[in-house]
Design an enzyme around this catalytic site. Sequence first.
Site, mmCIF file in Angstrom:
data_model
loop_
_atom_site.group_PDB
_atom_site.id
_atom_site.type_symbol
_atom_site.label_atom_id
_atom_site.label_comp_id
_atom_site.label_asym_id
_atom_site.label_seq_id
_atom_site.Cartn_x
_atom_site.Cartn_y
_atom_site.Cartn_z
ATOM 1 N N SER A 161 -35.990 -30.840 71.881
ATOM 2 C CA SER A 161 -35.149 -30.181 70.911
ATOM 3 C C SER A 161 -36.058 -29.748 69.926
ATOM 4 O O SER A 161 -36.340 -30.488 68.916
ATOM 5 C CB SER A 161 -33.886 -30.670 70.510
ATOM 6 N N HIS A 205 -30.406 -33.130 75.393
ATOM 7 C CA HIS A 205 -30.765 -34.511 75.828
ATOM 8 C C HIS A 205 -30.040 -34.991 76.938
ATOM 9 O O HIS A 205 -30.193 -36.361 77.248
ATOM 10 C CB HIS A 205 -30.661 -35.568 74.423
ATOM 11 N N GLU A 250 -26.396 -35.575 69.611
ATOM 12 C CA GLU A 250 -26.522 -36.943 69.258
ATOM 13 C C GLU A 250 -25.106 -37.421 68.118
ATOM 14 O O GLU A 250 -24.745 -36.874 67.422
ATOM 15 C CB GLU A 250 -27.756 -37.371 68.301
ATOM 16 N N GLU A 267 -32.639 -40.479 75.021
ATOM 17 C CA GLU A 267 -33.088 -41.308 73.900
ATOM 18 C C GLU A 267 -32.205 -42.598 74.156
ATOM 19 O O GLU A 267 -32.141 -43.455 73.310
ATOM 20 C CB GLU A 267 -32.742 -40.647 72.609
ATOM 21 N N ASP A 285 -33.339 -30.285 60.145
ATOM 22 C CA ASP A 285 -34.485 -30.678 61.262
ATOM 23 C C ASP A 285 -35.233 -29.380 61.489
ATOM 24 O O ASP A 285 -36.272 -29.364 61.195
ATOM 25 C CB ASP A 285 -33.861 -31.777 62.289
ATOM 26 N N LYS A 287 -40.495 -35.969 60.959
ATOM 27 C CA LYS A 287 -41.200 -36.296 62.149
ATOM 28 C C LYS A 287 -42.674 -35.979 62.105
ATOM 29 O O LYS A 287 -42.925 -34.962 61.817
ATOM 30 C CB LYS A 287 -40.549 -35.434 63.268
ATOM 31 N N HIS A 332 -37.940 -40.546 65.377
ATOM 32 C CA HIS A 332 -38.725 -40.322 66.633
ATOM 33 C C HIS A 332 -38.428 -39.159 67.319
ATOM 34 O O HIS A 332 -38.083 -38.206 66.829
ATOM 35 C CB HIS A 332 -38.104 -41.448 67.639
ATOM 36 N N LYS A 335 -33.879 -43.100 62.591
ATOM 37 C CA LYS A 335 -33.287 -43.158 63.862
ATOM 38 C C LYS A 335 -34.542 -43.120 64.904
ATOM 39 O O LYS A 335 -35.511 -42.493 64.901
ATOM 40 C CB LYS A 335 -32.483 -41.731 64.345
#
Length: 423
Positions: free
Chosen positions: A43, A155, A164, A205, A315, A340, A368, A391
Amino acid sequence: MNSKITSISALEILDSRGNPTLRAYVTLDDGTKTSASVPSGASTGLNEALELRDDEKRYNGKGVQKAVENVNKKIATALTGMHAVDQKAIDYTMIELDGTENKSKLGANAILGVSMAVAKAAAVSSNLPLYRYLGGSNTLRIPVPCMNILNGGEHADNSVDFQEFMLVPHGAPNFKEGLRYVAETFHVLKKILKDKGLATSVGDEGGFAPNCASNEIAIEFIIKAIEQAGYQSGKDLSIAIDSAANSFSPNLDDKYDLTKSGAGKMTTDQLIDLSGEWLKKYPIISWEDPLSEGDWDGFSKFTKKFGDKIEVVGDDIFVTNRKYISRGISEKTANSALIKLNQIGSVTETIEAVQMCREAGWRYFLSHRSGETEDTFLADFAVAMDGGHLKAGSACRGERVSKYNRLLEIEHELKGRAEYRWK
């Protein structure tokens, strides 16, 4: 201290999804030799630094032989003889050698692999643990683990739109106990899902990926797991969400398609209203990418409405890039940035993004990627950056657990001096 670089090389390895990635090696004239492996995201934001892939049939076009060659030839030639302790000079030498805005010539994977390996080598040569070398002598804070416990979106192949759902053990007295809180709850959730006849297979994940009747039911399963594990929701454990709204915004704008879960199509305002209902009902303390990367106005509206209650994390909209973080600070787009390493492509630029957040009074959330390796660089880096939370995936899959185990080691090394707090 003899920290002069004598050789740099790289090879192609596999990440946790079985796709190629790059591992870089750095050797110093004092005999120090270190390696670093580069993660990869599924993603991804449009403005991330480019992960250079080969345009050929092997590995379905995902090979990284070009990036490896760039390390072995161009980067090695440029950096040999430089001192590993000169991290900023080394990173900016690679950035200038690349000469593109998104690192498309050498590849962000090539640059980052070397950047991380150099930092490791300098730490070893300095006889310091990596977190202390990067963070300084007063580095004491262990991040709260935001553990991915249920997956959807990009994911997982299931009926959940949001990517998530994470457990946050902010009420634990230390990292060791916080990790226990979330690991125990993870296993309780598995039993709850199994008893309901739902799948207990996991996503990229490590979070479970059941077909839930709605996105909201996913949260209710988690609340039930917290309670059955013997903890109090909102006090011991709370929830963090990563909507990854890009995945259900076809044009990355202000229109959202949540038909995967049966919720239908929504506007920005409708999605914000839904979020408000959840915030009233559930102990949510952090929400990442609640809207798409193109919906800057919607992001600002979301933050204005909820930013005094929760951490609003950008993000895909910021991609660890100071250009976009600066705009976000100016427009009050969020109050936190996800960080990241491979989004921007070097250790130095990642640290600079963190510094920009600090100066603005923003929080920053180390993360991560869905395609990970067993490399534990991220764990040390999270401690060094003193961000308070991280995370790194769920309580299964070795490439995730390796980060948590490294944090247990660091906490043990620090003994009673280690700090653990959400804010």
